[in-house]
Scaffold this active site. Structure first.
Site: not given
Ligand code: AHR
Length: 505
Positions: A177, A296
């Site tokens: 990210e 994610e």
């Molecule tokens: O999964 C929780 C968080 O969400 C992770 O650390 C990040 O990559 C995202 O913002």
């Protein structure tokens, strides 16, 4: 609308193929965050702990989910992580301020222990490198430590640490990210693109067999989306193999009909990223196609307020411990459908996360374990959604909600497992009050009969599971039958279903 009026139709044919499903689409994620590692993966004093301190009750449920790949060690945490802190003799490992989540990281678990754990649960690891505070050097050294057979500084260091054989990690994330202002070492698209491309070049010189994931946007609401993808891929296109997507949803307005339609946003996200990748492909006159790693995805909002109360610099506090409702499980089922519908380009996906932190599996420190509501759609789709994704022709009644128009009540994905001669239909009825009759023409599946129709339904959209009570769990009393090449099925109001058929031998 009266019960008997809501009807949908589908045609399913084994020739209408989307793609062979990459099993890694059922991956997950463990970050050094909250109680994911300490209290989830590892709790040496727990009654079920094995000789390495890994909780065997957790490993059993992870194995049940058949998770093919686990992303590690972050997440936001990786952007200020020194991998060297987590290897070598435990007694010498430093305690560090972990900046992303403002906790203390003890480093009791690091790369080698996590590889041991992954092996025990039959998963591969998708390793992320730190492109926040670090760069090319730390990334190539970690790769040498993990994958080089021997005879060099870092490969010999691994051997000294008790790991004679290389870990041979195939899939690597180029940071996490990096478009997010919250990220330690946040970068502009051009800054990230240049660094990621040069890191990728060096990593592929160390080990040309690896595959690399270039960071895409953190979610669809980022102001830089999708320009971020276009600019960064301009730099990384010839060096990377995948671009990442991240997305979490939440029912913040308590509007169930709108919330459960959020998978439409996920599909639009996927389509936009595919178009952006292909635009860069055309611009570069490239023969290579970049695929998608949705590394994610989940529901995340229940714990937001509670997390503000956590004392900074605690060790493994209960962070991001969302307690999932029945309606969350409905959306999770549709998010899985969204990825299966695009499995020609989505080759990796990670439910974020796996244990305790926004997770399908919850534990009590020193105590029991339980399955959250979202465990079930993930479990059935992972275990039975293997094979070829088919493109059904669907005709369904639709509704409008606050953020979406033309939301089909019937949300479905279809998988054909040729080897097992199984046809599996994952189907959600998004209607909050009425059952949905679905007639499915399965002409090309002669002699197929229903083996099971699993239903996840509940009168209370806010029902949750706890250690003591499991209110949200599937039953096997779904109504489905085949006559003359037609499968007739009834989907209860607001329900997630799996209808599994097999050829009569
Ligand atoms: O999964 C929780 C968080 O969400 C992770 O650390 C990040 O990559 C995202 O913002």
């Amino acid at each position: 609308m009266g019960n008997d009026l809501l009807k949908a139709k589908m045609v399913v044919d084994k020739e209408f193929k989307i793609s062979e499903i990459d099993p890694r689409i059922y991956g997950s994620f463990i970050e050094h965050l909250g109680r994911a590692v300490y209290g989830g993966v590892y709790e040496p004093d727990h009654p079920t702990a094995d000789e390495h301190g890994f909780r065997q009750d957790v490993m059993d449920l992870v194995k049940e989910l058949q998770v093919p790949i686990v992303r590690y060690p972050g997440g936001n945490m990786v952007s200020a992580y020194n991998w060297e802190d987590g290897v070598g003799p435990r007694a010498e490992r430093p305690r560090r301020l972990e900046l992303a989540w403002r906790v203390i990281e003890t480093n009791e678990i690091g790369t080698n222990e996590f590889m041991d754990w992954a092996k025990k649960v039959n998963s591969e690891v998708m390793m992320a490198v730190n492109l926040g505070t670090r760069g090319i050097d730390a990334a190539r050294n970690l790769l040498e430590y993990c994958n080089h057979p021997g005879g060099t500084y870092y490969s010999e260091l691994r051997k000294q640490h008790g790991y004679n054989n290389p870990h041979n990690i195939k899939t690597w994330c180029l940071g996490n990210e990096m478009d997010g202002p919250w990220q330690v070492g946040h970068k502009t698209a051009n800054e990230y693109g240049r660094l990621a491309a040069e890191t990728a070049k060096a990593m592929k010189l160390v080990d040309p067999t690896i595959e690399l994931v270039s960071c895409g946007s953190s979610n669809t609401a980022m102001p830089t989306f999708p320009e971020w993808e276009a600019t960064t891929l301009d730099h990384t296109y010839e060096h990377a193999d995948y671009v990442s997507l991240h997305q979490y949803y939440g029912n913040r307005d308590n509007d169930t009909a709108n919330y459960i339609a959020s998978s439409l946003d996920m599909e639009n996200f996927i389509k936009t990223v595919i178009s952006t990748c292909d635009y860069i492909k055309a611009k570069k006159r490239s023969k290579k196609t970049i695929n998608l790693s949705f590394d994610e995805w989940n529901v995340w909002f229940h714990s937001n307020e509670q997390d503000k109360q956590i004392e900074p610099w605690s060790i493994a506090p209960p962070q991001l411990e969302d307690v999932y409702t029945f309606e969350d499980a409905i959306l999770v089922g549709s998010m899985l459908n969204a990825m299966l519908k695009h499995s020609d380009r989505v080759k990796i996906a990670c439910m974020a996360q796996l244990v305790n932190v926004i997770a399908p599996i919850m534990t009590e420190n020193g105590g029991g374990i339980w399955k959250q509501s979202i465990f079930y759609p993930y479990y059935y789709t992972s275990v039975y959604g293997r094979g070829v994704a088919l493109q059904p022709v669907i005709s369904s009644p639709k509704y409008d909600s606050k953020d979406f128009t033309d939301v089909p009540y019937l949300d479905t994905s279809v998988v054909y497992n040729e080897e097992k001669e199984e046809l599996v239909i994952f189907a959600t009825n998004r209607h909050l009050k009425d059952l949905l009759h679905v007639d499915i023409d399965i002409r090309s599946f002669e002699d197929y009969q229903v083996v099971e129709h699993v239903v996840l339904e509940n009168d209370d959209v806010k029902a949750v599971n706890t250690l003591k009570s499991e209110s949200v769990k599937p039953h096997l009393n779904g109504e489905s039958s085949v006559t003359d090449g037609k499968l007739s099925t009834v989907l209860p109001k607001l329900s997630w279903n799996m209808i599994r058929l097999r050829r009569n031998k």
